[in-house]
Design an enzyme around this catalytic site. Structure first.
Site, PDB file in Angstrom:
ATOM      1  N   ALA A   9      36.755 108.193  30.003  1.00 59.74           N
ATOM      2  CA  ALA A   9      36.901 108.895  31.271  1.00 59.74           C
ATOM      3  C   ALA A   9      36.065 110.170  31.173  1.00 59.74           C
ATOM      4  CB  ALA A   9      38.357 109.235  31.560  1.00 59.74           C
ATOM      5  N   SER A  10      35.666 110.691  32.326  1.00 65.88           N
ATOM      6  CA  SER A  10      34.713 111.801  32.325  1.00 65.88           C
ATOM      7  C   SER A  10      35.322 113.135  31.930  1.00 65.88           C
ATOM      8  CB  SER A  10      34.052 111.925  33.700  1.00 65.88           C
ATOM      9  OG  SER A  10      33.321 110.755  34.000  1.00 65.88           O
ATOM     10  N   THR A  11      36.578 113.375  32.306  1.00 62.90           N
ATOM     11  CA  THR A  11      37.197 114.670  32.032  1.00 62.90           C
ATOM     12  C   THR A  11      38.540 114.485  31.347  1.00 62.90           C
ATOM     13  OG1 THR A  11      38.457 114.835  34.105  1.00 62.90           O
ATOM     14  CG2 THR A  11      36.145 115.522  34.165  1.00 62.90           C
ATOM     15  N   GLN A  14      41.501 113.122  33.344  1.00 64.27           N
ATOM     16  CA  GLN A  14      41.570 111.707  33.690  1.00 64.27           C
ATOM     17  C   GLN A  14      42.128 110.903  32.524  1.00 64.27           C
ATOM     18  OE1 GLN A  14      37.403 111.169  34.651  1.00 64.27           O
ATOM     19  NE2 GLN A  14      37.774 111.431  36.835  1.00 64.27           N
TER      20      GLN A  14
END
Length: 205
Positions: A9-11, A14
């Site tokens: 996940a990007s962050t 998330q």
């Protein structure tokens, strides 16, 4: 042959493990079990992904890298995608993505060399196409976000991202305690630029 699941996940806000159940069910349906899971919260537009490269380092020829979608593996620009593909190809790792049906045949061993080569070629082409689409989607979203910010600035509505006061206070305490920058970055998951900015808030000694 081992199946190694890659979750991204990007962050940190998330849930990178959201798709874990789907990957396990897919592997079970193919009569295989996931031997190891590698999870990280990093941008797909960057090659700085320790867990992805740990997965590849653990692989033996013929192992499977299983992921939910191709964009979990790559939102890279062309040059970086070529570098990642070379790494995958050099290690003879087979990429299988739930959103790429042509890759599902890679889960089944076959002694027919011609069939293997045909499916490998088709899968490689489809991977390239979906990786290019994922990159375009990333660039489009970044452009729309930038346009939105510029408009908000013109309208006097933009205030920027709110500061994470709790995290920043913890970082400043670590700085006061004399911890190394590398150690703080690893512990807090912050960038070097954030660390530099916060260090300037400390009173001079």
């Amino acid at each position: 042959m081992f199946v190694r699941a890659y979750l991204r996940a990007s962050t940190k806000d998330q849930d990178a493990e959201r798709a874990k159940t789907d990957l396990q069910a897919f592997a079970k349906e193919k009569g295989l079990a996931i031997a190891a899971t590698y999870t990280e919260n990093e941008s797909g537009a960057s090659l700085q992904r320790p867990e992805l490269f740990r997965l590849l380092a653990d692989c033996q020829p013929g192992d499977i890298l299983l992921t939910e979608q191709v964009d979990r593996l790559s939102r890279l620009n062309t040059a970086d995608w070529d570098r990642l593909k070379r790494e995958i190809d050099d290690r003879k790792v087979r990429v299988v993505a739930l959103d790429l049906p042509t890759s599902h045949t890679m889960m089944t061993a076959t002694s027919d060399e011609f069939t293997c080569r045909m499916f490998a070629a088709i899968n490689s082409m489809m991977l390239d196409m979906l990786a290019a689409i994922a990159r375009k989607d990333y660039e489009d979203r970044r452009r729309r976000q930038s346009q939105g910010i510029e408009k908000a600035k013109r309208d006097g509505l933009y205030r920027g991202r709110p500061e994470n006061a709790k995290r920043n206070a913890a970082i400043m305490n670590m700085l006061k305690d004399g911890q190394t920058w590398s150690g703080i970055i690893d512990a807090a998951g912050c960038s070097r630029s954030t660390l530099s900015r916060l260090s300037k808030r400390l009173p001079e000694r």
